[in-house]
Structures are given as C-alpha cells and as structure tokens.
Scaffold this active site. Structure first.
Site, mmCIF file in Angstrom:
data_model
loop_
_atom_site.group_PDB
_atom_site.id
_atom_site.type_symbol
_atom_site.label_atom_id
_atom_site.label_comp_id
_atom_site.label_asym_id
_atom_site.label_seq_id
_atom_site.Cartn_x
_atom_site.Cartn_y
_atom_site.Cartn_z
ATOM 1 N N GLU A 53 -0.550 -31.354 42.392
ATOM 2 C CA GLU A 53 -0.171 -32.765 42.528
ATOM 3 C C GLU A 53 -1.180 -33.608 43.298
ATOM 4 O O GLU A 53 -0.829 -34.265 44.287
ATOM 5 C CB GLU A 53 1.220 -32.855 43.180
ATOM 6 C CG GLU A 53 2.277 -32.126 42.365
ATOM 7 C CD GLU A 53 3.654 -32.113 43.016
ATOM 8 O OE1 GLU A 53 3.860 -32.825 44.017
ATOM 9 O OE2 GLU A 53 4.534 -31.379 42.513
ATOM 10 N N ASN A 61 -2.468 -28.460 38.747
ATOM 11 C CA ASN A 61 -1.073 -28.567 38.313
ATOM 12 C C ASN A 61 -0.496 -29.912 38.762
ATOM 13 O O ASN A 61 -0.642 -30.296 39.924
ATOM 14 C CB ASN A 61 -0.295 -27.415 38.984
ATOM 15 C CG ASN A 61 1.113 -27.253 38.481
ATOM 16 O OD1 ASN A 61 1.344 -27.199 37.274
ATOM 17 N ND2 ASN A 61 2.078 -27.153 39.404
ATOM 18 N N HIS A 78 8.785 -31.853 34.432
ATOM 19 C CA HIS A 78 10.124 -32.146 34.967
ATOM 20 C C HIS A 78 10.647 -33.367 34.195
ATOM 21 O O HIS A 78 10.269 -34.502 34.487
ATOM 22 C CB HIS A 78 10.053 -32.465 36.467
ATOM 23 C CG HIS A 78 9.673 -31.283 37.298
ATOM 24 N ND1 HIS A 78 10.494 -30.176 37.431
ATOM 25 C CD2 HIS A 78 8.560 -31.018 38.026
ATOM 26 C CE1 HIS A 78 9.902 -29.287 38.219
ATOM 27 N NE2 HIS A 78 8.734 -29.771 38.594
ATOM 28 N N GLU A 93 6.609 -25.888 35.165
ATOM 29 C CA GLU A 93 7.835 -26.114 35.959
ATOM 30 C C GLU A 93 8.909 -26.789 35.113
ATOM 31 O O GLU A 93 9.643 -27.661 35.588
ATOM 32 C CB GLU A 93 7.520 -26.977 37.195
ATOM 33 C CG GLU A 93 6.418 -26.407 38.070
ATOM 34 C CD GLU A 93 6.173 -27.189 39.353
ATOM 35 O OE1 GLU A 93 7.010 -28.019 39.732
ATOM 36 O OE2 GLU A 93 5.120 -26.944 39.983
ATOM 37 N N ASP A 129 11.897 -28.295 33.377
ATOM 38 C CA ASP A 129 13.348 -28.477 33.454
ATOM 39 C C ASP A 129 13.681 -29.852 32.881
ATOM 40 O O ASP A 129 12.814 -30.720 32.796
ATOM 41 C CB ASP A 129 13.935 -28.275 34.867
ATOM 42 C CG ASP A 129 13.287 -29.105 35.948
ATOM 43 O OD1 ASP A 129 12.640 -30.113 35.636
ATOM 44 O OD2 ASP A 129 13.442 -28.749 37.132
HETATM 45 O O1 G3I Z 1 13.837 -23.208 54.215
HETATM 46 C C1 G3I Z 1 14.692 -24.265 54.675
HETATM 47 C C2 G3I Z 1 15.934 -23.703 55.319
HETATM 48 O O2 G3I Z 1 15.556 -22.999 56.476
HETATM 49 C C3 G3I Z 1 16.877 -24.866 55.662
HETATM 50 O O3 G3I Z 1 18.070 -24.333 56.164
HETATM 51 C C4 G3I Z 1 17.184 -25.689 54.424
HETATM 52 C C5 G3I Z 1 18.054 -26.899 54.727
HETATM 53 O O4 G3I Z 1 17.897 -27.892 53.750
HETATM 54 O O5 G3I Z 1 15.975 -26.159 53.889
HETATM 55 C C6 G3I Z 1 15.103 -25.122 53.491
HETATM 56 O O6 G3I Z 1 13.934 -25.697 52.965
HETATM 57 C C7 G3I Z 1 14.047 -26.227 51.673
HETATM 58 C C8 G3I Z 1 13.088 -25.460 50.768
HETATM 59 O O7 G3I Z 1 13.041 -26.059 49.507
HETATM 60 C C9 G3I Z 1 13.511 -23.999 50.589
HETATM 61 O O8 G3I Z 1 14.751 -23.902 49.964
HETATM 62 C C10 G3I Z 1 13.673 -27.696 51.735
HETATM 63 O O9 G3I Z 1 14.678 -28.416 52.427
HETATM 64 C C11 G3I Z 1 13.519 -28.248 50.352
HETATM 65 O O10 G3I Z 1 12.998 -29.574 50.421
HETATM 66 C C12 G3I Z 1 12.559 -27.396 49.563
HETATM 67 O O11 G3I Z 1 12.468 -27.910 48.272
HETATM 68 C C13 G3I Z 1 11.453 -27.356 47.473
HETATM 69 C C14 G3I Z 1 10.500 -28.461 47.050
HETATM 70 O O12 G3I Z 1 9.545 -27.914 46.158
HETATM 71 C C15 G3I Z 1 9.783 -29.073 48.220
HETATM 72 O O13 G3I Z 1 8.907 -30.064 47.782
HETATM 73 C C16 G3I Z 1 12.117 -26.737 46.270
HETATM 74 O O14 G3I Z 1 12.898 -25.606 46.673
HETATM 75 C C17 G3I Z 1 11.053 -26.301 45.281
HETATM 76 O O15 G3I Z 1 11.682 -25.872 44.090
HETATM 77 C C18 G3I Z 1 10.139 -27.484 44.980
HETATM 78 O O16 G3I Z 1 9.169 -27.112 44.059
HETATM 79 C C19 G3I Z 1 8.273 -28.137 43.663
HETATM 80 C C20 G3I Z 1 6.969 -27.453 43.284
HETATM 81 O O17 G3I Z 1 6.528 -26.643 44.336
HETATM 82 C C21 G3I Z 1 5.908 -28.500 42.920
HETATM 83 N N1 G3I Z 1 6.384 -29.392 41.895
HETATM 84 C C22 G3I Z 1 7.690 -30.015 42.137
HETATM 85 C C23 G3I Z 1 8.736 -28.931 42.437
HETATM 86 C C24 G3I Z 1 10.096 -29.552 42.608
HETATM 87 O O18 G3I Z 1 10.128 -30.370 43.727
#
Ligand code: G3I
Length: 373
Positions: A186, A227, A263, A293, A295
C-alpha cells in the site's frame, strides 16, 4: 459461531443454512446435501473429515495453474469443534495461507533488538505439514509498525539501517520457505501520489527500491511483490502503480509481481473484460499477477439477491484471472465470514467470503468452483 442479524428473513435463512450444514457434515458431501432443506432432527456430531464438494477448490484451481490461498489469523490449533472444522476447510479447500497479521512488523519486531518469530513459524510449520504454501505478508508497510519504531526519533541513516536490517533478518529467516513476499504494501494514495508513511518520511521516496533490493539480496529466489488496493479499477491509482512498477523494472530493481488486494463491494466489481485488461496491462510488463486479499462485502442484513450477486462477482474475478497469462494465485482475505476483518473495519457490512459463519459453503463458493471448471 453464527451471528443472528435481528432481521427475521435473514435469521430464517441462516437457520435453514445451519440445517443444511448439519445435514452436509453428516452425509457424504455438501453437494448431495444441498438438495435437502428438510429439518434434520438432532444435530449429529461434527464430521471434520468431509470436504464440502467432491472436487476441492484447490484442485480445480491447480488444474488451471492457480494457487488458491486464504489469510489466516486463528484456529490453526485448538478451537474445539469449530477449530477442527476451520482446519478441515482450510486444508481441504486451499493450497496456501497468508498470515493475516503474524508476519507484520509489530508482531515480528515487537521490541528493539529482538525478534519474535514463533507465531509466524507456527503458520509455516502448519502449512508445510499440510502440503500448503505460504505468502509472506508484509515486509514494509506504513501500518502495524512496532511502536518503538514509530514513536522514536531517527536520522535518515538510522531509518535506512532499520529498514534494511529488518528486511535482511526477516527475509533471511523465511528464506526458501515462501511462495511470494509482499515486499511493499500500500505505497500509494488513491490520487496516485506516494503515501507519506513512516518509511517514505524517514527513509525517503526511494524506500521502495531499497526494500526490493534488500529483500532480493536476502532471498534471491522468492518472487517479490508490490501489493495495493483499488488497483482493480482504471484510474489515477492504477496508472500510478503501473508507472511505478514499470520504472522499477526498467531500472533493474528486482520486482517480480503485482498484488491486487481486491477488497470489493458487492455489485461494484469491474466487468470481466475490464478486470482482465487491467491484469494484462501489468502482466505485459513481465510481472506475475496475484489476487492477494479478495473479499466482496455486503451491507447487512444481506438478502439472497445479494448472495447471488456476490457469487457472480466472485466468478467474474476468477474468470478475469484465468483470462490473464501470469495470473497465478488467488487468496481470499480470511476463510469464513466469521473470520473477516470487514465487520470491524466497516460497521454494517459483512459476509464477504466463500464460507459462511458456520463454515458452510455459500453460493459464492459454488460460483467460484464453476468458474474454475
Ligand atoms: O492484537 C490486538 C489485540 O491484542 C487486541 O485485544 C484487539 C482489540 O481490538 O486488537 C488486536 O489487534 C487487531 C489486529 O487486527 C489483530 O487482530 C487490531 O485492532 C486490528 O486493527 C487489526 O486489523 C488488521 C488490519 O489489517 C490492520 O490494518 C486485520 O486483522 C487484518 O486482516 C488487516 O489486513 C490488511 C492487510 O494487512 C493489508 N490490506 C488490507 C487488509 C485489511 O485491512
């Protein structure tokens, strides 16, 4: 596992779907069970060995030269019956995994001077034990960088060293084990300008080139990808990405592929011809094309018409990939609707994947399979 919507029609549909799942896991295949929407009596024990179709998606994909993956975040071990069903679907239907978060900077380098590879190594071990590939995601991104980095004050030279030593360590650690690396994730704004993220600001605009050169030195054989999202539509961002990767190729920077995150919103997927033309434009530069990715989200509560449109949208994406020599992998961002990032990131939206919250295949699953045939 199943979330009720509060919407009577949607809830009735989900109840009927659950009955179908129960029948399917009790019988020999979901295809056979799909004709039966009768009530099923007492819920049978979950048979985690039964795949949902007679031909797994990964086999249909492999016959067309496509590696089919899913992003994973949990349930690679434990999780009771749900975890077992997750693993059955994952290993039965997919030939690759992408760690959804476990190969990001904040997870691998949580504190200065130390690395934490255990969770990512466990995913690689799981994949190897099940004959699956792993997509590395992601070496350099403006998000999910460890706080000790983003809150520090660095000279340009220090930031450069931090970038190169991180890439050298991480790409070196996984050397020879990955299907591909999303080296830079990104980097562009929707208007085509370079995102002023931590690395662009502290290292300079050449952080992208530096990242690819460093990754190649650490693991010369793994294909290296740039990506991004919103590259699927013609426009300023796709043009800027094209110019960027063409320039990198022209100057001999080791970039092997372009990742289209894909997405999508249901009903707004580009036409097959448009998508295939976009993919081909990049493939003609000599790049591999991966859909990284995928969806397709739906406003909640969904209707059966939405699920039908979603199915046809998935088929469009698969067909556009098959139309493109060089399109060799499709990864969905999660396995089942219950695992998706969408409801948290886009409140009021959901159901973006091929399997529903109870891991039953959706219309999109069957359309995906048909498109591969
Ligand atoms: O790990 C913490 C946990 O300790 C805490 O309790 C919890 C409370 O909300 O948050 C957890 O962190 C989260 C993390 O995912 C792990 O689950 C974050 O809040 C959350 O923002 C984070 O989101 C991820 C996101 O990237 C962040 O930008 C998504 O899971 C993940 O699927 C997403 O993936 C991205 C790709 O890497 C790049 N392209 C877009 C895609 C979707 O956003």
């Amino acid at each position: 596992m199943t979330r009720m919507s509060g919407h009577p029609r949607a809830d009735a549909r989900r109840s009927s779907r659950l009955a179908t799942i129960a029948a399917a896991i009790a019988g020999s295949s979901i295809l056979a069970a799909c004709g039966s929407s009768d009530s099923v009596g007492p819920r049978p024990p979950i048979d985690t060995t039964t795949p949902p179709t007679t031909s797994a998606l990964k086999d249909l994909a492999s016959r067309r030269g496509i590696v089919l993956g899913a992003a994973v975040e949990r349930y690679l071990e434990g999780g009771g019956a749900t975890g077992a069903l997750f693993r059955t679907r994952l290993t039965g239907e997919f030939s690759a995994v992408t760690p959804g978060n476990d190969m990001k900077h904040e997870r691998l380098a949580p504190s200065q001077g130390s690395y934490s590879f255990a969770a990512a190594d466990a995913i690689v071990a799981f994949a190897q034990a099940n004959g699956m590939r792993v997509r590395g995601h992601t070496l350099v991104w403006g998000s999910q960088i460890a706080r000790w980095v983003t809150t520090g004050t660095w000279t340009q030279e220090q930031a450069r060293t931090m970038l190169t030593s991180y890439i050298t360590t991480v790409a070196g650690h996984f050397k020879g084990k990955l299907l591909a690396w999303d080296v830079v994730n990104e980097p562009l704004n929707d208007d085509g300008s370079l995102k002023q993220n931590f690395w662009a600001t502290n290292v300079g605009a050449d952080y992208i080139e530096l990242a690819f050169r460093t990754a190649h030195a650490a693991d010369p054989d793994v294909p290296l990808f740039l990506n991004d999202y919103n590259l699927e539509y013609p426009g300023a961002k796709a043009d800027a990405a094209y110019t960027l990767v063409r320039d990198l190729r022209t100057r001999g920077v080791p970039i092997d592929g372009i990742g289209f995150q894909a997405h999508f919103i249901v009903g707004t997927v580009p036409s097959r011809a448009s998508l295939a033309a976009t993919f081909k434009r990049f493939a003609d530069l000599g790049l591999k094309v991966h859909i990284t990715e995928l969806d397709i989200r739906i406003r909640q509560p969904s209707t059966s018409a939405d699920l039908t449109t979603q199915a046809s949208d998935y088929a469009t994406v698969v067909r556009a990939c098959l139309d493109t020599p060089g399109c060799e992998s499709i990864v969905t961002w999660g396995l089942a609707d219950s695992d998706s990032w969408v409801p948290q990131a886009f409140p009021g939206w959901g159901e973006p994947l091929l399997f529903d919250a109870a891991y039953a295949p959706k219309p999109a699953y069957y359309a995906f399979a048909d498109a591969l045939k």
